[in-house]
Design a protein around this motif. Structure first.
Motif, PDB file in Angstrom:
ATOM      1  N   THR A  43      -1.944   8.651   3.344  1.00 11.78           N
ATOM      2  CA  THR A  43      -2.334   7.249   3.484  1.00 11.78           C
ATOM      3  C   THR A  43      -3.564   6.962   2.632  1.00 11.78           C
ATOM      4  O   THR A  43      -4.361   7.871   2.341  1.00 11.78           O
ATOM      5  CB  THR A  43      -2.635   6.916   4.958  1.00 11.78           C
ATOM      6  OG1 THR A  43      -3.061   5.550   5.070  1.00 11.78           O
ATOM      7  CG2 THR A  43      -3.735   7.815   5.515  1.00 11.78           C
ATOM      8  N   TYR A  45      -6.604   3.602   1.709  1.00 12.67           N
ATOM      9  CA  TYR A  45      -7.159   2.309   2.120  1.00 12.67           C
ATOM     10  C   TYR A  45      -8.399   2.037   1.279  1.00 12.67           C
ATOM     11  O   TYR A  45      -9.185   2.943   1.003  1.00 12.67           O
ATOM     12  CB  TYR A  45      -7.513   2.345   3.606  1.00 12.67           C
ATOM     13  CG  TYR A  45      -8.375   1.206   4.095  1.00 12.67           C
ATOM     14  CD1 TYR A  45      -7.833  -0.068   4.286  1.00 12.67           C
ATOM     15  CD2 TYR A  45      -9.724   1.399   4.378  1.00 12.67           C
ATOM     16  CE1 TYR A  45      -8.627  -1.123   4.745  1.00 12.67           C
ATOM     17  CE2 TYR A  45     -10.517   0.364   4.839  1.00 12.67           C
ATOM     18  CZ  TYR A  45      -9.973  -0.899   5.020  1.00 12.67           C
ATOM     19  OH  TYR A  45     -10.752  -1.933   5.477  1.00 12.67           O
ATOM     20  N   HIS A  88      -2.702   7.493   8.960  1.00  9.67           N
ATOM     21  CA  HIS A  88      -2.890   6.108   8.538  1.00  9.67           C
ATOM     22  C   HIS A  88      -4.371   5.767   8.581  1.00  9.67           C
ATOM     23  O   HIS A  88      -5.103   6.235   9.455  1.00  9.67           O
ATOM     24  CB  HIS A  88      -2.095   5.148   9.433  1.00  9.67           C
ATOM     25  CG  HIS A  88      -2.074   3.735   8.944  1.00  9.67           C
ATOM     26  ND1 HIS A  88      -1.754   3.390   7.657  1.00  9.67           N
ATOM     27  CD2 HIS A  88      -2.372   2.562   9.568  1.00  9.67           C
ATOM     28  CE1 HIS A  88      -1.819   2.083   7.506  1.00  9.67           C
ATOM     29  NE2 HIS A  88      -2.207   1.550   8.653  1.00  9.67           N
ATOM     30  N   THR A 199       8.047   1.975   7.433  1.00  8.91           N
ATOM     31  CA  THR A 199       7.001   1.122   6.888  1.00  8.91           C
ATOM     32  C   THR A 199       7.441  -0.334   6.904  1.00  8.91           C
ATOM     33  O   THR A 199       8.649  -0.637   6.787  1.00  8.91           O
ATOM     34  CB  THR A 199       6.638   1.551   5.445  1.00  8.91           C
ATOM     35  OG1 THR A 199       5.530   0.776   4.979  1.00  8.91           O
ATOM     36  CG2 THR A 199       7.810   1.346   4.495  1.00  8.91           C
ATOM     37  N   ARG A 244       9.251   5.510   2.266  1.00 11.08           N
ATOM     38  CA  ARG A 244       8.030   5.814   3.010  1.00 11.08           C
ATOM     39  C   ARG A 244       6.971   4.717   2.928  1.00 11.08           C
ATOM     40  O   ARG A 244       6.172   4.563   3.848  1.00 11.08           O
ATOM     41  CB  ARG A 244       7.433   7.121   2.492  1.00 11.08           C
ATOM     42  CG  ARG A 244       8.267   8.353   2.867  1.00 11.08           C
ATOM     43  CD  ARG A 244       7.423   9.599   2.725  1.00 11.08           C
ATOM     44  NE  ARG A 244       8.115  10.787   3.206  1.00 11.08           N
ATOM     45  CZ  ARG A 244       8.560  11.762   2.423  1.00 11.08           C
ATOM     46  NH1 ARG A 244       8.416  11.675   1.118  1.00 11.08           N
ATOM     47  NH2 ARG A 244       9.148  12.827   2.935  1.00 11.08           N
ATOM     48  N   CYS A 245       6.921   3.950   1.824  1.00  9.65           N
ATOM     49  CA  CYS A 245       5.828   2.975   1.673  1.00  9.65           C
ATOM     50  C   CYS A 245       6.175   1.951   0.609  1.00  9.65           C
ATOM     51  O   CYS A 245       7.029   2.186  -0.253  1.00  9.65           O
ATOM     52  CB  CYS A 245       4.527   3.693   1.301  1.00  9.65           C
ATOM     53  SG  CYS A 245       4.700   4.812  -0.112  1.00  9.65           S
ATOM     54  N   SER A 247       4.166  -1.427  -1.824  1.00 10.93           N
ATOM     55  CA  SER A 247       2.960  -2.154  -2.197  1.00 10.93           C
ATOM     56  C   SER A 247       3.305  -3.105  -3.336  1.00 10.93           C
ATOM     57  O   SER A 247       4.343  -2.955  -3.993  1.00 10.93           O
ATOM     58  CB  SER A 247       1.847  -1.192  -2.620  1.00 10.93           C
ATOM     59  OG  SER A 247       0.628  -1.888  -2.803  1.00 10.93           O
ATOM     60  N   TRP A 288       4.223   9.394  -0.368  1.00 10.63           N
ATOM     61  CA  TRP A 288       3.942   9.035   1.019  1.00 10.63           C
ATOM     62  C   TRP A 288       3.129   7.757   1.158  1.00 10.63           C
ATOM     63  O   TRP A 288       3.161   7.114   2.216  1.00 10.63           O
ATOM     64  CB  TRP A 288       3.203  10.178   1.707  1.00 10.63           C
ATOM     65  CG  TRP A 288       4.110  11.257   2.173  1.00 10.63           C
ATOM     66  CD1 TRP A 288       4.615  12.288   1.437  1.00 10.63           C
ATOM     67  CD2 TRP A 288       4.660  11.419   3.485  1.00 10.63           C
ATOM     68  NE1 TRP A 288       5.435  13.078   2.195  1.00 10.63           N
ATOM     69  CE2 TRP A 288       5.476  12.567   3.469  1.00 10.63           C
ATOM     70  CE3 TRP A 288       4.530  10.700   4.676  1.00 10.63           C
ATOM     71  CZ2 TRP A 288       6.165  13.020   4.592  1.00 10.63           C
ATOM     72  CZ3 TRP A 288       5.213  11.166   5.798  1.00 10.63           C
ATOM     73  CH2 TRP A 288       6.016  12.304   5.755  1.00 10.63           C
ATOM     74  N   SER A 289       2.381   7.373   0.148  1.00  2.00           N
ATOM     75  CA  SER A 289       1.513   6.205   0.286  1.00  2.00           C
ATOM     76  C   SER A 289       1.273   5.555  -1.066  1.00  2.00           C
ATOM     77  O   SER A 289       1.259   6.235  -2.099  1.00  2.00           O
ATOM     78  CB  SER A 289       0.177   6.599   0.920  1.00  2.00           C
ATOM     79  OG  SER A 289      -0.427   7.662   0.202  1.00  2.00           O
TER      80      SER A 289
END
Length: 589
Positions: A43, A45, A88, A199, A244-245, A247, A288-289
């Protein structure tokens, strides 16, 4: 003639430029070698300061653009993460960052750099919207700043695996019953009836993208739901059904991380472009992210390859580097010349790695290097290239290996060398440039200029008598008027008219305001508007004016050229030229 003297410096280097085709992405990489605590990145951020938080299977990492600060669980300490496996990370943008682990949630006060354990339960989903929401089993909890309280319990007993909260609804992903939607009146609907939801992402247009473990990618636009699945024989389908993700970048492109690579979605064609593990590319195919930061860069967290990052705005150009595997890259990182054949293959001359072929259709390289076997390239230091469409061959000039002819059908090489006892042989085995002339070739060498007859292999040597005896030539060019231009050896440039055999030598003279600016010329080039340009080693660029037989100079001081050491030039479009220098490149428009 009026020249627009606007030079734009673009501050990154490239190995070569390939236009008009989709390219693989060149990624930067952050791994344990750079200080990341673990290469399994689950993850990411970005906090209100712009710093990137990276959650791994062994600790949380704060990256400030230069270095990492690692946070881990510490025994017998209340001021640490509750657990090192970070699934996360989110935050309130007001000084707190939240870390979800299989054992609960930890909160970090950024200013004090202290941790608080908010809840000790198996938490499988977390989302921040005005308040922090967390899911345990089939229940949703809300944090009021002091404690969690039960917000909603799904009637179905399926475990909650994903959350997305906004003012109107909460989307709830489950382990085996798909997606539920809970409105603000606690009315529950079931838009996706099956699947393990991994997700939930909302793009800038309001559409929701829902990833699943085995059912592919769902797109929910109001009441309409589309499902994108991997198709074994369709390379434009998504690369895996295990999503998985997701964006979105600053250009509105959707990026999807899967078990088998990174995908970009094309809404107009409803297709995907795949980016999978390769040398100098994605470091691991299991994504994964994904995070799009405030500056538009995309950060990709992989399962065993650490963090990969790139900026979509800078992917106009692509960097090809030397590779250990032939098909994946160059045989040498030093590239001298590039030419294109009728099939749009690129032929790349390297220093030390021989000749490389790049096929833009397959995106694979093929290497041709010197060996002891007959019919190979004579030398691996390639200095000159010319594609001959009349004979369907590539002519290759080498350093110390003479001239080579490569038959593109048989891939066999014919070699031509200097013989001091034969005046009709090449003047030197160091060949610097090759151009066509009346079904023959003109060759620039370390011992002057000659006309080479491809049918006989014989040469006619030029400029052998004083006062214009040329004993060294590095570059040659024939302009639209049929005039031959020659540079090299620190003697400025020569122009030669074949019809009357008139030769003129242009040398630098401080007393001449519009004389040539340097005697060291690296390249001579004519653009589509019949403007002749000279690239110098120390004084920028000179434009030759035919009507006045003089020059106009462009340099770093007057015109913001990237550097006064200019190596080469090509035309991007009519009136727009790209000049490569020792510190980058500049565009003249």
């Amino acid at each position: 003639m009026i020249i627009k003297r606007h030079l734009l410096f673009i501050c990154f280097l490239i190995v070569c430029i390939i236009k008009g085709q989709a390219q693989d992405i060149t990624f930067g990489h952050l791994t344990t070698n750079e200080g990341l605590s673990n290469n399994a990145v689950m993850t990411m951020y970005q906090d209100e300061r712009g710093f990137i938080w990276i959650g791994t299977r062994n600790g949380a990492n704060l990256y400030n653009g230069n270095e990492f600060k690692v946070y881990k669980f510490r025994k017998n300490s209340s001021n640490s993460l509750i657990y090192n496996n970070i699934n996360h990370i989110t935050g309130n943008k007001k000084g707190e960052v939240y870390f979800m682990t299989p054992k609960g949630i930890s909160a970090l006060n950024i200013r004090k750099d202290t941790f608080t354990t908010l809840i000790q339960k198996e938490i499988r989903a977390m989302f921040y919207h005005e308040q922090l929401y967390a899911a345990h089993s089939n229940s949703i909890y809300i944090y009021d700043g002091k404690q969690f309280s039960l917000y909603y319990e799904l009637p179905q007993k399926s475990k909650i695996t994903a959350l997305h909260v906004n003012d109107n609804q909460i989307l709830i992903g489950t382990e085996n019953q798909g997606l539920f939607s809970l409105d603000r009146h606690h009315q529950l609907s079931h838009p996706i009836s099956k699947g393990n939801i991994s997700t939930i992402f909302q793009d800038s247009s309001g559409k929701y993208w829902i990833g699943s473990w085995e059912e592919g990618l769902f797109m929910m636009n109001g009441e309409t739901i589309s499902n994108f699945r991997h198709e074994e024989k369709n390379p434009s389908s998504i690369s895996s059904n295990f999503i998985r993700c997701c964006s979105e970048d600053k250009q509105g492109n959707l990026w999807i991380g899967t078990f088998n690579g990174l995908n970009m979605f094309h809404p107009s064609s409803q297709t995907f472009t795949r980016h999978q593990k390769r040398e100098n590319g994605l470091s691991h195919s299991s994504v994964w992210s994904i995070l799009c930061d405030h500056q538009g860069s995309i950060w990709v967290g992989t399962y065993f390859g650490g963090v990969n990052y790139f900026n979509p705005e800078s992917q106009i150009y692509h960097q090809y580097q030397a590779a250990k595997t032939e098909s994946e890259g160059l045989s040498s990182p030093i590239v001298g010349r590039i030419t294109e054949d009728s099939q749009h293959n690129l032929w790349i001359g390297t220093e030390g790695g021989g000749l490389n072929k790049y096929d833009p259709k397959s995106r694979k390289f093929e290497w041709f290097r010197h060996s002891k076997l007959p019919g190979s390239l004579s030398h691996n230091n390639v200095k000159a290239l010319y594609y001959d469409p009349l004979r369907e061959v590539i002519w290759i000039g080498t350093h110390l290996g003479g001239l080579n002819k490569m038959d593109l059908k048989t891939k066999k090489f014919t070699q031509y060398f200097h013989n001091e006892n034969d005046p009709e042989s090449l003047p030197s085995n160091i060949i610097r440039d090759i151009i066509p002339y009346k079904e023959q070739l003109i060759i620039a060498s370390h011992a002057g200029v000659c006309i080479f007859n491809p049918e006989t292999g014989k040469v006619k040597r030029l400029f052998q008598t004083l006062p214009y005896k040329i004993t060294y030539a590095a570059g040659i060019f024939i302009d639209h008027r049929g005039t031959l231009w020659i540079c090299g050896g620190g003697n400025g440039v020569y122009s030669y008219q074949f019809d009357n055999q008139k030769i003129t030598n242009y040398k630098h003279n401080h007393a001449l305001e519009h004389g040539i600016s340097s005697n060291s010329i690296n390249r001579i080039y004519e653009d589509s508007q019949h403007r002749l340009w000279l690239c110098s080693n120390e004084s920028g660029i000179d434009l030759y004016r035919y009507d006045t037989d003089d020059f106009i100079n462009f340099d770093r001081e007057k015109n913001e050229l990237a550097s006064d050491c200019v190596n080469d030039v090509c035309e991007l479009s009519p009136g727009k030229l790209l000049f490569t220098t020792d510190v980058g490149f500049s565009i003249l428009a």
